[in-house]
Design an enzyme around this catalytic site. Structure first.
Site, short mmCIF file in Angstrom:
data_model
loop_
_atom_site.label_atom_id
_atom_site.label_comp_id
_atom_site.label_asym_id
_atom_site.label_seq_id
_atom_site.Cartn_x
_atom_site.Cartn_y
_atom_site.Cartn_z
N CYS A 44 0.82 -1.22 0.00
CA CYS A 44 0.00 0.00 0.00
C CYS A 44 0.85 1.27 0.00
O CYS A 44 0.46 2.27 -0.57
CB CYS A 44 -0.98 0.00 1.17
SG CYS A 44 -0.18 -0.12 2.77
N HIS A 74 -1.80 1.18 7.51
CA HIS A 74 -2.21 1.08 6.11
C HIS A 74 -2.23 2.47 5.47
O HIS A 74 -2.64 3.44 6.10
CB HIS A 74 -3.60 0.44 6.04
CG HIS A 74 -4.10 0.27 4.65
ND1 HIS A 74 -3.51 -0.59 3.75
CD2 HIS A 74 -5.13 0.87 3.99
CE1 HIS A 74 -4.17 -0.52 2.60
NE2 HIS A 74 -5.15 0.36 2.72
#
Ligand SMILES: [Zn+2]
Ligand SMILES: [Zn+2]
Ligand SMILES: [Zn+2]
Length: 333
Positions: A41, A301
């Protein structure tokens, strides 16, 4: 951990290319895959920001050649993703080739290795540095003046720092350096905001940049260059006028309670000269930049917001997921 803020110099009317309902408004926006255990990510976020920076995307397309590193070639891997963004019919694309090239390039430094999570702002910065090396093939990043080097022509802030003693007048030799990402501590920024609130200052357009400057110089005291005993603040002077400015807001702890404060005080405009002690370039002295992209980090994230120029809409990217968002703020000049 960092938020990346990308600010682009207003270059005319950003809405001009957009005609409602036309094919132009359906310009490519695609997600990037991130399979279980891949932890890509951070890279996907950096790539989405680069793709949505019109200046970068167009400049990369126009570059004739580069020093190719084969399997470890970040330049080729990035160009390949960009070409797929444009031509592929898939809704989400793999970023594996770039991930592998990045891992291969930074093997010795043990950074960006396969399967391991890393920092999106530093990834963004390192991709830009590698692009310089692919174009110029010269390690000297602080003095690059090559016209075709997108990294330094579009992104770099060319600075020098100097201490000037207010007591005895001594000055240190100016120390030149360049910055691709300007990092500022969140805690320091929020402290500056608190002080501003205590002073009952009325918000001004240049305030956000000044708060960032105050936050990045706070507590940075040096000894007087002639050792008169004074402790003095360093001065950082901007010598060029970058088209794209990237701010990395650094979270000082995993569990910060400052998120809401940061969201409240983020400004969509950045008055460039306010970011440093002084700007010497005439264009930089009047330069105001507008927010066009933002990488966010939460719960281990990264995800990204990017302004899509052709549709004049903000788009949210969470790896393969792409959503249009309705921000009130549109960076239209
Ligand atoms: Zn290559
Ligand atoms: Zn360069
Ligand atoms: Zn002195």
């Amino acid at each position: 951990m960092a938020w990346v803020r990308l600010l682009l110099k207003p270059g005319g009317n950003l809405r001009s290319g957009y005609q409602p309902g036309s094919m132009l408004s359906l310009a490519p926006t695609k997600g990037l895959l991130n399979g279980p255990g891949e932890n890509s990510c951070f890279l996907n976020s950096a790539v989405q920001v680069l793709w949505h920076l019109d200046i970068f995307r167009r400049s990369l397309r126009q570059l004739p050649g580069h020093v190719c590193l084969g399997n470890a070639c970040i330049f080729c891997a990035l160009k390949n993703i960009f070409s797929q963004f444009q031509h592929s019919r898939e809704k989400a694309l793999p970023s594996d080739a770039l991930r592998s090239a990045l891992a291969e390039s930074f093997k010795d430094e043990h950074r960006f290795q396969l399967g391991l999570m890393d920092d999106a702002a530093e990834c963004f910065e390192n991709i830009l540095e590698r692009i310089h090396l692919h174009i110029v093939s010269d390690n000297e990043v602080d003095t690059c003046t090559i016209k075709s080097c997108i990294t330094h022509q579009k992104f770099a802030m060319t600075l020098y720092e100097q201490s000037v003693c207010y007591s005895c007048g001594a000055t240190s030799d100016p120390l030149p350096f360049t910055e691709l990402v300007h990092y500022v501590s969140i805690t320091a920024l929020c402290n500056q905001v608190e002080r501003m609130v205590e002073r009952n200052e009325r918000p001004r357009p240049e305030m956000f940049a000044e708060l960032l400057q105050a936050a990045s110089t706070i507590g940075d005291f040096r000894n007087c260059p002639s050792n008169c005993g004074q402790k003095i603040k360093i001065r950082r002077v901007l010598m060029n006028c970058p088209e794209i400015v990237t701010i990395g807001l650094v979270w000082d702890s995993e569990h910060s309670d400052l998120t809401l404060d940061v969201i409240r005080y983020l400004a969509p405009q950045l008055y460039l000269p306010g970011l440093f002690y002084r700007a010497t370039d005439e264009r930089a002295k009047r330069s105001e930049l507008i927010l066009v992209g933002m990488v966010c980090y939460s719960n281990k994230h990264y995800c990204t917001f990017a302004f899509h120029t052709k549709s004049s809409k903000w788009v949210f990217f969470d790896d393969a997921t792409v959503k249009e968002v309705s921000f009130k703020y549109v960076p239209c000049t």
